[in-house]
Design an enzyme around this catalytic site. Structure first.
Site, PDB file in Angstrom:
ATOM      1  N   ASP A  83      44.230  61.057  24.665  1.00 51.39           N
ATOM      2  CA  ASP A  83      44.822  59.657  25.168  1.00 51.39           C
ATOM      3  C   ASP A  83      45.369  58.361  24.367  1.00 51.39           C
ATOM      4  OD1 ASP A  83      47.290  58.978  26.174  1.00 51.39           O
ATOM      5  OD2 ASP A  83      45.835  58.638  28.883  1.00 51.39           O
ATOM      6  N   GLU A 180      55.786  62.044  34.423  1.00 56.39           N
ATOM      7  CA  GLU A 180      55.095  60.938  35.804  1.00 56.39           C
ATOM      8  C   GLU A 180      55.923  61.022  36.368  1.00 56.39           C
ATOM      9  OE1 GLU A 180      51.395  59.064  34.540  1.00 56.39           O
ATOM     10  OE2 GLU A 180      51.115  59.151  36.691  1.00 56.39           O
TER      11      GLU A 180
END
Ligand code: KIV
Length: 258
Positions: A83, A180
């Site tokens: 990430d 998300e």
């Protein structure tokens, strides 16, 4: 590695759900891998659930690479995704340079937060031959500007922007996209609108896969659990119990440690 990316790209057409969890260290990555998880994300959530920061905006590239190296040592079968932390992909060139550092650290793919705004950055990464997982919806790296972790897709304008983001990351070459905390109906619309798999977190059950922060799933960060998580274990309670038992047996002289 490319085979794994192709496998997950194709899983949507086959109707197979993708499973993904976070890991930031060798034992957790190895346990997840041995349990058969598809994708392991070395998420910048490490900043909150391991490093004790208030949010992910304080996480540095060095910290991420350190944790990626550790997790990589424990992975044999899953796809390991690194990430990219905030301000390590401010230009397309910087995005490629950062992505390469993750690959050198043992990741097989990278992720960054952003949709239309980062299409050029994503395109640069995929053109460099680096598999890329997108992340749209609530973007934790923008939590301060956004004033909290707010559900996305509530208004028609927000829903339209999300669909545009999903199409942009698909066109830029992403092999999958994390959604998300998106309104479940909108997550379903996005899932139907694009050909790459959607991997939801707090976005309902209609996504092509699900991802969670492992600490939330196993109850290892008991001070805060997102509303959408149903923990499968209470590891923090196990740790507290073991520590109390050790304290007790040491203080009472009940059991020696050799
Ligand atoms: O950092 C992270 O763990 C993530 C997941 C929540 C998708 O980005």
């Amino acid at each position: 590695m490319t085979n794994l990316v192709d496998k997950y790209r194709g899983s949507k057409a086959r109707g197979e759900k993708i499973t993904a969890l976070t890991a930031y260290d060798y034992p957790t990555a190895r346990l997840l891998d041995e349990s058969g998880i598809d994708i392991i994300l070395v998420g910048d959530s490490v900043g909150m659930v391991v490093l004790g920061y208030e949010d992910t905006t304080e996480v540095t590239l060095e910290e991420m690479l350190h944790h990626t190296r550790a997790a990589a040592r424990g992975v044999k079968n899953a796809l390991l995704v690194g990430d990219m932390p905030i301000h390590t992909f401010d230009s397309p060139d910087e995005a490629v340079a950062t992505a390469r550092k993750f690959i050198d650290a043992g990741a097989q793919a990278v992720k960054l937060e952003g949709g239309v705004s980062h299409a050029k950055h994503i395109e640069a990464i995929t053109r460099a031959g680096i598999p890329f997982m997108a992340h749209i919806g609530m973007l934790p790296q923008q939590v301060r500007e956004q004033g909290g972790y707010k559900v996305k897709g509530r208004s028609p304008a927000e829903a339209e922007a999300l669909i545009a983001d999903a199409r942009a990351v698909e066109k830029a070459g992403a092999f999958s996209v994390v959604l998300e905390i998106v309104v479940p109906d909108i997550a379903k619309q996005i899932t139907n609108a694009i050909s790459i798999p959607t991997i939801g977190i707090g976005s309902g059950e209609q996504c092509d896969g699900q991802i969670l922060v492992t600490h939330d799933l196993i109850g290892l960060f008991p001070w805060f659990t997102p509303k959408f998580v149903s923990p499968e274990a209470r590891v923090a309670d196990e740790i507290r119990g073991a520590v109390r038992a050790f304290i007790e047996r040491t203080r009472t002289g009940g059991l020696s440690n050799g």
